[in-house]
Scaffold this motif. Structure first.
Motif, mmCIF file in Angstrom:
data_model
loop_
_atom_site.group_PDB
_atom_site.id
_atom_site.type_symbol
_atom_site.label_atom_id
_atom_site.label_comp_id
_atom_site.label_asym_id
_atom_site.label_seq_id
_atom_site.Cartn_x
_atom_site.Cartn_y
_atom_site.Cartn_z
ATOM 1 N N SER B 370 -5.868 -12.578 -8.528
ATOM 2 C CA SER B 370 -5.613 -13.113 -10.271
ATOM 3 C C SER B 370 -4.500 -12.727 -11.128
ATOM 4 N N PHE B 371 -4.336 -13.401 -11.889
ATOM 5 C CA PHE B 371 -3.269 -13.969 -12.425
ATOM 6 C C PHE B 371 -3.814 -13.850 -14.228
ATOM 7 N N LYS B 372 -3.348 -12.903 -15.271
ATOM 8 C CA LYS B 372 -3.504 -13.761 -16.735
ATOM 9 C C LYS B 372 -2.955 -14.022 -17.021
ATOM 10 N N PRO B 373 -2.344 -14.536 -18.148
ATOM 11 C CA PRO B 373 -1.768 -15.114 -19.651
ATOM 12 C C PRO B 373 -1.048 -13.737 -20.071
ATOM 13 N N ASP B 374 -1.164 -12.637 -20.223
ATOM 14 C CA ASP B 374 -0.122 -11.709 -19.808
ATOM 15 C C ASP B 374 -0.294 -10.792 -18.855
ATOM 16 N N ASP B 375 -0.223 -10.992 -17.614
ATOM 17 C CA ASP B 375 -0.136 -10.524 -16.575
ATOM 18 C C ASP B 375 0.312 -11.088 -15.866
ATOM 19 N N HIS B 376 1.615 -11.170 -14.945
ATOM 20 C CA HIS B 376 1.556 -12.072 -13.935
ATOM 21 C C HIS B 376 1.848 -11.778 -12.689
ATOM 22 N N THR B 377 1.851 -10.026 -12.507
ATOM 23 C CA THR B 377 1.219 -9.579 -10.963
ATOM 24 C C THR B 377 0.192 -9.665 -10.492
ATOM 25 N N GLY B 378 -0.179 -10.016 -9.132
ATOM 26 C CA GLY B 378 -1.091 -10.480 -8.469
ATOM 27 C C GLY B 378 -2.111 -9.005 -7.973
ATOM 28 N N LEU B 379 -1.536 -8.605 -6.752
ATOM 29 C CA LEU B 379 -1.936 -7.468 -6.282
ATOM 30 C C LEU B 379 -1.866 -6.436 -7.144
ATOM 31 N N LYS B 380 -3.056 -5.303 -7.233
ATOM 32 C CA LYS B 380 -2.970 -4.033 -7.753
ATOM 33 C C LYS B 380 -3.389 -2.873 -6.955
ATOM 34 N N ALA B 381 -3.982 -1.806 -7.747
ATOM 35 C CA ALA B 381 -4.082 -0.883 -6.972
ATOM 36 C C ALA B 381 -4.545 -1.291 -5.711
ATOM 37 N N ASP B 382 -5.629 -1.953 -6.228
ATOM 38 C CA ASP B 382 -6.904 -1.662 -5.701
ATOM 39 C C ASP B 382 -6.312 -2.537 -3.500
ATOM 40 N N ALA B 383 -5.442 -3.055 -3.909
ATOM 41 C CA ALA B 383 -5.200 -3.890 -3.085
ATOM 42 C C ALA B 383 -4.139 -2.780 -1.618
ATOM 43 N N VAL B 384 -4.204 -1.413 -2.288
ATOM 44 C CA VAL B 384 -2.930 -0.798 -1.111
ATOM 45 C C VAL B 384 -3.646 0.208 -0.324
ATOM 46 N N GLY B 385 -3.002 0.409 0.250
ATOM 47 C CA GLY B 385 -3.809 0.873 1.208
ATOM 48 C C GLY B 385 -2.441 1.935 2.266
ATOM 49 N N PHE B 386 -2.566 2.331 3.471
ATOM 50 C CA PHE B 386 -1.655 2.855 3.612
ATOM 51 C C PHE B 386 -1.456 2.640 5.055
ATOM 52 N N LEU B 387 -0.219 2.446 5.518
ATOM 53 C CA LEU B 387 -0.056 2.532 6.772
ATOM 54 C C LEU B 387 0.365 3.212 7.470
ATOM 55 N N THR B 388 0.815 3.225 8.979
ATOM 56 C CA THR B 388 1.896 4.273 9.736
ATOM 57 C C THR B 388 1.993 4.061 11.371
ATOM 58 N N VAL B 389 2.547 4.418 11.625
ATOM 59 C CA VAL B 389 3.527 4.295 13.323
ATOM 60 C C VAL B 389 2.668 5.065 14.033
ATOM 61 N N LYS B 390 1.927 4.309 15.112
ATOM 62 C CA LYS B 390 1.860 5.315 16.334
ATOM 63 C C LYS B 390 1.627 4.178 16.868
ATOM 64 N N ASN B 391 2.179 5.257 18.364
ATOM 65 C CA ASN B 391 2.260 4.547 19.766
ATOM 66 C C ASN B 391 2.947 3.042 19.730
ATOM 67 N N GLY B 392 4.073 3.117 18.303
ATOM 68 C CA GLY B 392 5.250 2.040 18.611
ATOM 69 C C GLY B 392 4.546 0.654 17.654
ATOM 70 N N ARG B 393 3.626 1.168 16.813
ATOM 71 C CA ARG B 393 3.256 -0.239 16.528
ATOM 72 C C ARG B 393 2.773 0.396 14.922
ATOM 73 N N PHE B 394 2.415 -0.760 13.876
ATOM 74 C CA PHE B 394 2.275 -0.504 12.349
ATOM 75 C C PHE B 394 0.487 -0.292 12.490
ATOM 76 N N VAL B 395 -0.567 0.654 12.115
ATOM 77 C CA VAL B 395 -1.561 0.653 12.686
ATOM 78 C C VAL B 395 -1.942 1.349 11.277
ATOM 79 N N LYS B 396 -2.992 0.630 10.479
ATOM 80 C CA LYS B 396 -3.563 1.783 9.064
ATOM 81 C C LYS B 396 -4.181 3.270 9.445
ATOM 82 N N TYR B 397 -3.479 4.078 8.046
ATOM 83 C CA TYR B 397 -3.092 5.424 8.602
ATOM 84 C C TYR B 397 -4.858 5.758 7.734
ATOM 85 N N SER B 398 -5.454 6.821 8.475
ATOM 86 C CA SER B 398 -6.321 7.413 7.844
ATOM 87 C C SER B 398 -6.496 8.912 8.185
ATOM 88 N N GLU B 399 -7.063 9.463 6.885
ATOM 89 C CA GLU B 399 -6.601 10.672 6.939
ATOM 90 C C GLU B 399 -8.122 11.769 7.499
#
Lengths: 296, 400
Positions: B370-399
């Motif tokens: 979402s954009f707002k007149p006073d905020d032109h940044t799109g993705l927020k913290a809720d859109a961020v996750g972690f990736l990791t490298v496993k067997n030479g591929r980028f995969v979702k990181y799980s704790e």
């Protein structure tokens, strides 16, 4: 010591790489008075070709090494005939010729980027990636290869330049070009040969440094600048200077990064180069004649 | 004599231009350099037909081309999809792409060309924050809407009317991995490159860690493109850092991991999404396994999977990281704005500012843009996750 020894290993390894590049600069300079700014890109081409042949095509290492050096040597000879000789014949100033070598370096870089590819290529060491442990310190076999080959190349070039007829012709050309011509030396080919040998040695430097990280079309500039700095520290046209300059730069960079701080590493190495230039404009081992020749 | 010499220089220049031109077309990425000629042809026949023009700039050559190429491909894919399914109320989208080589000066020239000569309806790009910061004022002044999808520097949209960002900003990302590091309760070391992007990463990492009461034990910098970072790592080891925050790009992170192994220094490495470049795995191989980084792609999100499929069909490789989805979303966000606003740039801008809960292919499942007149940044913290490298591929990181 836990801190000192690894820094020392890093310093001597990259010092040797700088020695090779400085040697390449000097071979070209001593025959033609030209500072060949395409040298960094020759290092880059060497790194790329060798990583394709050895890491990707799995060809034998010795073949890779010779083939890479020959190809880049040819690029050096082509450089002489395309970018340098036409300007010399027009009595262009040295500055214009040096700028032309810079132009050639851009051509090389773009040709490699567009023709071979822009991505980073991984290179592998012929001696493997597993560190050898000596006295509790890890040394990469590739570091030993770097030092060994650097010594061999230094001995070889020393022998050729001081003990053979060819070396005599090169030195005669460097000493007095017209005189050499009168003695029946084909000056054009001698200089072209030196551009080739310079390219070949630069290619070897590229082949040796790639396994430490990677080869990409964009690595040339850094090594061109640092190799040139090593040449300047030691003194243009002086071979002992190449050795001292290369090692000095390698150690300065490693120890300054380690003991003073990483943001200082390169800065201090290059500041020392400037200081040396202020005190001795012809470098540590440079002779006054070289300086005068450079001004012509 | 002198004129002849000049001639040689001109010849040399021409040669260089020809060679770079030829090389480009013979390559799979040739479309980038082709576009300028298509553009000329389009200009001649255009005019009677309504079309939307998008200008794109990015690092298509140079060290950052690992970001620029996938973004360009994704933009081409999105435009092709839109044009094949009826365009924007019947009008097609035309793309003009330029290579800024991650060079801010080139970026400004390209921006000026887009707003004066090409008269683009909107702009997408560039890939690098330094270029974005240089280009932004041009679009502001010319009043042309610009979606700077990849750059993460927080200043890119600050106080700007016409500039929009999609990727989670450096600060948002730093917040995210700082909390991860804090949970580990380890001594933290920071290693970053000396580009403006790397410096910004260092700054935010230090700030965000400080908020959580963590003081890094050592901060080391490195120059991009060197082959040996052993001295820096020795310093971090000496300072006792048990986990490293890396403000680095893929290739340098690979070298750092390699060097760390050589001095028997095995510590976890975390960092921002820029680490996640294919070159990281190609160069680092086993040494980069387990590295953790923020990412705004979610390998399990259906929209993202579908995008990967059609991308692979067209270009023959699977985009696993953030760069392609960001470009793809930028086009579809512009499409929405074009549909309601037509060619009226002020209305396009307003439509962008009112973008609400857009579900893109980028962002963690459940997050929206979402954009707002006073905020032109799109993705927020809720859109961020972690990736990791496993067997030479980028995969979702799980704790674990």
């Amino acid at each position: 010591m836990d801190f000192f020894i690894p820094l020392f290993i890093s310093g001597i390894t990259f010092g040797c790489i700088y020695i090779l590049i400085a040697l390449a600069f000097n071979i070209v300079f001593s025959s033609s008075n030209v500072i060949n700014f395409a040298m960094g890109e020759m290092v880059m081409v060497g790194a790329i070709i060798s990583s394709i042949l050895y890491a990707e095509e799995r060809l034998p290492f010795i073949f890779t090494m010779l083939f890479t050096m020959i190809i880049v040597a040819l690029l050096g000879i082509i450089e002489y005939f395309v970018a340098v000789r036409p300007l010399r014949r027009k009595n262009a100033t040295l500055i214009s010729i040096v700028i032309a070598t810079l132009g050639y370096s851009i051509v090389l870089k773009m040709l490699v980027a567009l023709g071979i590819g822009k991505e980073e290529r991984s290179a592998i060491s012929p001696l493997g990636d597993n560190p050898i442990t000596i006295g509790g310190y890890n040394i990469l076999p590739q570091s030993i290869l770097v030092v060994g080959l650097t010594i061999i190349i230094l001995l070889l070039t020393w022998f050729v330049f001081n003990k053979t007829m060819l070396g005599l012709s090169i030195r005669a050309t460097a000493f007095h070009m017209d005189g050499a011509k009168l003695m029946g030396i084909n000056v054009e080919w001698i200089i072209a040969l030196c551009f080739g040998v310079g390219g070949g040695i630069a290619a070897l430097a590229g082949l040796l440094l790639a396994p430490f990280s990677y080869a990409s079309p964009w690595i040339g500039l850094t090594y061109g600048i640092f190799g040139f700095a090593a040449t300047i520290i030691g003194g243009l046209g002086n071979w002992v200077g190449s050795i001292v300059g290369g090692l000095a730069l390698g150690f300065l960079e490693a120890f300054a990064t380690g003991y003073i701080g990483s943001e200082w590493g390169e800065g201090i190495a290059l500041i020392v180069m400037l200081l040396i230039l202020f005190i001795r404009p012809s470098g540590l081992f440079g002779s006054q004649e070289v300086q005068e020749a450079g001004e012509n | 004599m002198k004129s002849k010499m000049n001639l040689v220089f001109v010849a040399l220049l021409v040669l260089m231009i020809i060679m770079s031109g030829c090389g480009g077309t013979s390559q799979e990425s040739g479309k980038a350099s082709d576009s300028s000629s298509q553009n000329v042809a389009g200009k001649e026949t255009g005019g009677d037909e309504d079309e939307f023009v998008i200008g794109l700039s990015g690092a298509l050559t140079g060290g950052s081309s690992a970001l620029g190429q996938p973004q360009l491909h994704a933009v081409q894919l999105a435009i092709e999809e839109i044009n094949n399914s009826g365009g924007i109320n019947g009008a097609k989208i035309r793309l003009i792409s330029e290579d800024d080589q991650a060079n801010p000066t080139k970026g400004v020239t390209i921006a000026q060309k887009f707003v004066t000569k090409d008269n683009v309806d909107a702009f997408i790009g560039p890939t690098n924050s330094s270029v974005a910061l240089a280009m932004a004022p041009v679009f502001e002044k010319a009043q042309v809407p610009a979606i700077m999808a990849i750059p993460t520097n927080d200043d890119v949209t600050k106080g700007k009317k016409w500039i929009f960002q999609i990727d989670a900003t450096s600060k948002t990302q730093a917040e995210f991995f700082a909390s991860y590091v804090a949970k580990k309760k380890m001594k933290v070391g920071i290693i970053h490159d000396t580009t403006s992007w790397g410096e910004a990463n260092k700054k935010f990492a230090i700030e965000e860690l400080k908020k959580l009461g963590i003081e890094p034990v050592a901060v080391e910098s490195l120059t991009v493109g060197k082959n040996d970072y052993t001295p820096q790592l020795l310093n971090l080891k000496k300072a006792g850092a048990e986990i490293l925050v890396a403000g680095l790009l893929g290739p340098e992170a690979a070298v750092v991991s390699k060097n760390a192994k050589q001095i028997n220094y095995t510590v976890p490495i975390v960092g921002p999404n820029a680490l996640a470049q294919s070159s990281l795995i190609e160069l680092g191989k086993k040494d980069v396994e387990g590295m953790v980084f923020t990412s705004i792609v979610d390998p399990e999100k259906p929209e993202f999977k579908k995008f990967q499929e059609s991308f692979n069909k067209k270009f023959g490789y699977i985009p696993e990281t953030d760069w392609a989805p960001l470009g793809y979303d930028a086009v579809y966000i512009l499409k929405k704005a074009f549909e309601v606003a037509g060619h009226d740039k002020e209305k396009i801008r307003e439509a962008l500012e009112n973008l609400n809960n857009y579900v893109g292919v980028s962002g963690k499942a459940g997050s929206t843009i979402s954009f707002k007149p006073d905020d032109h940044t799109g993705l927020k913290a809720d859109a961020v996750g972690f990736l990791t490298v496993k067997n030479g591929r980028f995969v979702k990181y799980s704790e674990k």
